[in-house]
Enzyme design. Structure first.
Site, mmCIF file in Angstrom:
data_model
loop_
_atom_site.group_PDB
_atom_site.id
_atom_site.type_symbol
_atom_site.label_atom_id
_atom_site.label_comp_id
_atom_site.label_asym_id
_atom_site.label_seq_id
_atom_site.Cartn_x
_atom_site.Cartn_y
_atom_site.Cartn_z
ATOM 1 C CG HIS B 104 45.199 37.708 7.522
ATOM 2 N ND1 HIS B 104 45.759 37.482 8.766
ATOM 3 C CD2 HIS B 104 46.051 38.552 6.874
ATOM 4 C CE1 HIS B 104 46.899 38.135 8.869
ATOM 5 N NE2 HIS B 104 47.108 38.801 7.740
ATOM 6 C CG ASP B 204 38.488 40.917 56.691
ATOM 7 O OD1 ASP B 204 37.887 41.227 57.744
ATOM 8 O OD2 ASP B 204 39.596 41.385 56.395
ATOM 9 C CG HIS B 207 36.356 44.300 56.012
ATOM 10 N ND1 HIS B 207 35.725 43.091 55.819
ATOM 11 C CD2 HIS B 207 35.942 45.081 54.975
ATOM 12 C CE1 HIS B 207 34.982 43.146 54.716
ATOM 13 N NE2 HIS B 207 35.097 44.332 54.185
ATOM 14 C CG HIS B 212 31.822 47.821 54.616
ATOM 15 N ND1 HIS B 212 32.181 48.429 53.434
ATOM 16 C CD2 HIS B 212 32.379 46.586 54.574
ATOM 17 C CE1 HIS B 212 32.900 47.575 52.702
ATOM 18 N NE2 HIS B 212 33.046 46.456 53.379
ATOM 19 C CG ASP B 357 35.380 46.500 50.615
ATOM 20 O OD1 ASP B 357 35.808 46.446 51.782
ATOM 21 O OD2 ASP B 357 34.274 46.068 50.268
#
Ligand code: FES
Ligand code: FE2
Lengths: 171, 451
Positions: B104, B204, B207, B212, B357
């Site tokens: 409005h 982490d 990992h 990777h 990931d």
């Protein structure tokens, strides 16, 4: 506007793109790079910002891109696939490229062409993961003794928030 | 509250119930207890340098507008119109004099005041109390090192105290010349619970060699030996957990490891003596280390790789990741450009690392669709008997490359925040290392005064 190419050249270029799509679908990336890509390539997928039309804030000094790759960058991405150590690709995913809306124009330089095309890429992985990406490409091709090669590619993806977990595939 | 968060999490033994990545009810509780009480990263001052600049983001699932007023003050408002609740600002960023609603046409100025109402005399007989219809303000907005955070809880401690010991560490790169974020952020959807990437970034390092493996192998250089875990990373690292759930892992002398050109490393070496002179030898050393880090609850970054991330929750099974590039203000433009390229190349939407990931995060979330899986537990026990303190470093430190100490610290604070009546109850507590004793009372004692 630059002038469109004749039927025969158009057909050649259309075949160029269909072959490229097939190499992508069959994941023959090394072959694509070595037979279809110019050493001076710039492969670019910029992002955009949702701004109001009248907005006056200057564009960013360092515009981010999802792909900002030269030949060596592309080659390293391909080497990554070739290690066979990408667990998300083992078992391998499936991918299919549809290329449409092709326009081919003569460039100012007689050894180059400018093209526009649209793509639809469907990726399917494991049991239920499937994503579709639709967008456009603006390319410049350069004539080589053995055919045409990709010199510049700008990929336009209309999604501001990419609806896929990654865009690690060639378009 | 019908969920007893304490029963889902056992930080002393390093155990979490799997359903923390799935439950709808827990997710709603998180919105009320975690996201409504924590300081949440909004944007960086470098993204809104001028009066009228604005940036739209989220605090939990609440859309907010962050803007710089005419006087230069930074404020945040809920991005919702006070008339019928339409989303007020529909651009993601820009510069404006006012925000006008598309429904409005009510218009709000940069101070959040309702400034103009169409047909005010005809429709409202000039009786509308505009002063009461300003935009709801986020009660607390503060900056640290140019990073702007907002908090919905008026009783929360200051941003500086909330960051606490983590602020001491952040000064390593914010205090010398200052930093900026290069935006706009890349944005993409991840099909996972927001805590999965958060716990990954906070600690982490485990990992990296496996997830990777491909990218590490292609990259070559000092970290290539980590690929496939054939070798632990060269040099030793540490893992740190600080009060209020923040934390990070360090690989010494590896800040520039993911950069393929030498100029970033040269810059770091040249500036290291300045950092050491300003902040001491320890932080001088941290300046050349690579960090994977988390600011509780959902902001993560990699110092060295220089990616800065927000994981915006979108329901229990989805989040949206926003990624900026972090650079130091006095870097030459060419170096900023190169750092941006490498940061986005590795941890952007088509990142050579980032792309590995997403699928693990999806998997960690969606296996919990099954009620039997969901009843199970996860372990974060890595290095639990080696959690300790350090003579020169604030917080709890685990003197090893691999440890889930910061994940334990994250869930410890998560449970505290979810269960506490209010912030006063949290502030009154003292903290001990899970098993080995040793104390940390958080920021005030250990944080170094600003230079
Ligand atoms: S809802 Fe915004 S003006 Fe009516
Ligand atoms: Fe990772």
């Amino acid at each position: 506007m630059a002038s469109p190419v004749g039927l025969e050249l158009f057909h050649q270029i259309e075949q160029f793109y269909f072959r490229e799509a097939r190499l992508f679908n069959e994941k023959r990336y090394r072959e694509w790079l070595e037979s279809m890509v110019d050493r001076e390539v710039y492969y670019w997928l910029p992002i955009f910002e949702e701004r109001y039309r009248a907005d006056r804030k200057p564009p960013p000094e360092f515009p981010p891109a999802i792909y900002d790759d030269n030949y060596k960058d592309l080659e390293e991405r391909i080497e990554r696939f070739e290690t066979n150590l990408i667990w998300m690709e083992d078992p391998p995913s499936r991918i299919r490229h549809l290329i449409t809306n092709l326009e081919v124009y003569h460039a100012a330089n007689a050894d180059e062409l400018e093209t526009f095309s649209n793509f639809l890429v469907c990726r399917n992985r494991r049991e239920h993961e499937q994503t579709l990406m639709i967008g456009g490409r603006e390319d410049r091709l350069r004539r080589h003794p053995d055919g045409w090669r990709l010199l510049r590619r700008k990929i336009n993806v209309p999604q501001r928030v990419i609806m896929d977990t990654n865009l690690y595939y060639f378009i | 509250m019908s969920i007893e968060v304490g029963k889902l999490l056992d930080h002393r033994n390093g155990i979490q119930k799997k359903r923390i990545f799935w439950d709808e009810e827990l997710y709603r509780l998180e919105m009320e207890r975690i996201f409504a009480r924590s300081w949440l990263f909004l944007t960086h001052e470098s993204e809104i340098p001028k009066p009228g600049d604005f940036f739209c983001t989220y605090m939990g699932e609440d859309a907010v507008i962050v803007t710089r007023t005419r006087s230069g003050e930074i404020r945040a408002y809920l991005n919702t119109c006070t008339h019928r609740g339409n989303q007020l600002c529909q651009a993601e960023a820009g510069n404006t004099r006012s925000f006008t609603c598309s429904y409005h046409g009510w218009s709000f100025d940069l101070e959040g005041k309702l400034a103009a109402v169409p047909l005010e005399a005809d429709a409202y007989h000039n009786l509308l109390d505009k002063d009461r219809l300003g935009l709801p303000r986020v009660p607390k907005v503060e900056s640290f090192g140019g990073f702007i955070f907002g908090c919905f809880d008026p009783d929360a401690p200051s941003l500086r105290d909330y960051l606490g010991e983590m602020a001491w560490y952040l000064e390593t790169f914010t205090a010398r010349a200052g930093v900026e974020l290069l935006g706009p952020p890349l944005k993409s959807v991840l099909h996972c619970n927001w805590k999965v990437p958060t716990e990954n970034f906070i600690c982490d390092s485990y990992h990296v060699g496996w997830t990777h493996a491909a990218a590490l192998k292609v990259m070559g250089g000092p970290l290539a030996a980590m690929s496939g875990n054939t070798q632990a990373p060269p040099g030793i690292g540490i893992q740190v957990s600080t009060r209020h759930g923040h934390g990070f892992g360090v690989i010494w002398e590896a800040a520039s490891a993911l950069h393929r050109q030498p100029d970033y490393e040269e810059f770091l070496r040249a500036k290291q003596p300045e950092v050491a002179a300003l902040l001491g030898e320890m932080r001088g050393k941290l300046y050349r280390a690579h960090w994977d880090a988390g600011i509780f609850p959902n902001c993560s970054f990699l110092y060295g790789t220089n990616i800065w991330k927000m994981w915006h929750p979108r329901g229990p099974h989805e989040c949206e990741v926003w990624s900026w590039t972090l650079v130091e203000k006095d870097m030459p433009a060419d170096l900023k450009r190169k750092i941006q390229k490498e940061a986005l190349r590795t941890f952007g939407t088509a990142g050579t690392f980032e792309s590995d990931d997403g699928v693990n995060m999806h998997g960690c979330t969606y296996t919990n669709a099954g009620p039997h899986a969901r009843r199970g537990e996860m372990v974060s026990v890595m290095g639990i008997d080696h959690d300790s303190t350090h003579p020169e470093l604030p917080g709890f430190v685990n003197d090893a490359n691999y440890s889930e100490i910061a994940m334990r610290g994250f869930y410890r604070f998560y449970a505290e925040l979810a269960e506490a009546r209010d912030w006063n109850e949290i502030i009154a507590r003292t903290h001990t290392v899970a098993r080995n004793g040793g104390n940390s009372n958080g920021a005030p004692q250990t944080a170094t005064p600003r230079p």
